[in-house]
Design an enzyme around this catalytic site. Structure first.
Site, PDB file in Angstrom:
ATOM      1  N   THR A  86       0.828  -1.210   0.000  1.00  0.00           N
ATOM      2  CA  THR A  86       0.000   0.000   0.000  1.00  0.00           C
ATOM      3  C   THR A  86       0.861   1.257   0.000  1.00  0.00           C
ATOM      4  O   THR A  86       0.565   2.222  -0.705  1.00  0.00           O
ATOM      5  CB  THR A  86      -0.952   0.004   1.211  1.00  0.00           C
ATOM      6  OG1 THR A  86      -1.718  -1.201   1.203  1.00  0.00           O
ATOM      7  CG2 THR A  86      -1.891   1.186   1.172  1.00  0.00           C
ATOM      8  N   CYS A  87       1.934   1.243   0.762  1.00  0.00           N
ATOM      9  CA  CYS A  87       2.828   2.405   0.805  1.00  0.00           C
ATOM     10  C   CYS A  87       3.462   2.620  -0.562  1.00  0.00           C
ATOM     11  O   CYS A  87       3.519   3.752  -1.057  1.00  0.00           O
ATOM     12  CB  CYS A  87       3.908   2.204   1.864  1.00  0.00           C
ATOM     13  SG  CYS A  87       3.279   1.987   3.537  1.00  0.00           S
ATOM     14  N   ALA A  88       3.933   1.556  -1.168  1.00  0.00           N
ATOM     15  CA  ALA A  88       4.539   1.650  -2.494  1.00  0.00           C
ATOM     16  C   ALA A  88       3.528   2.191  -3.502  1.00  0.00           C
ATOM     17  O   ALA A  88       3.855   3.045  -4.336  1.00  0.00           O
ATOM     18  CB  ALA A  88       5.058   0.283  -2.932  1.00  0.00           C
ATOM     19  N   SER A  98       1.016   4.174  -2.916  1.00  0.00           N
ATOM     20  CA  SER A  98       0.775   5.607  -2.689  1.00  0.00           C
ATOM     21  C   SER A  98       1.882   6.444  -3.321  1.00  0.00           C
ATOM     22  O   SER A  98       1.620   7.506  -3.886  1.00  0.00           O
ATOM     23  CB  SER A  98       0.621   5.930  -1.203  1.00  0.00           C
ATOM     24  OG  SER A  98       1.855   5.876  -0.517  1.00  0.00           O
TER      25      SER A  98
END
Length: 165
Positions: free
Chosen positions: A59-61, A63
C-alpha cells in the site's frame, strides 16, 4: 492521540495531525543524497506530504506510485514521500520504479517529524513507524488538508488531497 487500525486491530498514534489553517511545524528530514531538507527548502510551492510506514509494503509503495503519477500534472507543487525507511531504501524503490516526480525523505535519524506532526505509532506491531497520512500545505506552509487513514492497509484519498491544492 488518534486511533487507527491494522487489519481491524487498534493502534494509537502519538497525537493529532496539525489543524487545518495552522502553520505546519518545521522539520529536518534526510534526502536520498543524505542532505538535510527543511520545510523552508520548499517555501513558495504547494506541498503534499505523503506519509507512510514503509515503502517496502504494497500500500505504501502504491501511494508513492500514485502520487508520482498525479504530481507530473501539478503546477507549483512538490510531493514529499516521508517514512522512517533509510534513504537508501527510498532511492532503491524510486530508481527501480522510475519514479522522478516525488521527493523521498526519511525521518530515520530521530523520528522528530513523526512526533512533531503527531503521527508516529506508539502501540502495536508498527510502533515507532509513521501512520499513513496525507497533509497538504499551501505556498506559505499553512495546512489546507489532512487525512489520517483509519485503516493502515487502505490507500489515502488521493482525489481529496489533490482537490485541496
Amino acid at each position: 492521540m488518534a486511533t487507527v487500525t491494522l487489519k481491524g486491530n487498534t493502534i494509537e498514534t502519538s497525537g493529532e495531525l496539525p489543524k487545518i489553517g495552522s502553520k505546519a511545524p518545521d522539520f529536518k528530514l534526510t534526502a536520498n543524497d543524505l542532505s538535510i531538507k527543511t520545510l523552508n527548502d520548499f517555501k513558495g510551492s504547494k506541498i503534499v506530504l505523503n506519509i507512510f510506514p514503509s515503502v517496502d509494503t504494497g500500500t505504501c509503495a502504491q501511494s508513492v506510485r500514485e502520487f508520482n503519477k498525479q504530481a507530473s500534472a501539478l503546477e507549483n507543487t512538490k510531493v514529499l514521500c516521508i517514512s522512517r525507511d533509510l534513504p537508501f531504501a527510498h532511492a532503491r524503490f524510486c530508481g527501480a520504479e522510475g519514479l522522478d516526480n516525488v521527493i523521498s525523505l526519511s525521518d530515520f535519524k530521530n523520528g522528530s517529524f513523526g512526533k512533531d506532526y503527531g503521527l508516529d505509532f506508539v502501540s502495536g506491531p508498527l510502533e515507532g513507524l509513521h501512520s499513513r497520512c496525507v497533509i497538504v500545505l499551501d505556498e506559505n506552509g499553512v495546512v489546507t488538508h489532512t487525512e489520517q487513514v483509519s485503516e493502515i492497509v487502505d490507500e489515502p484519498n488521493y482525489k481529496e488531497a489533490l482537490k485541496a491544492l
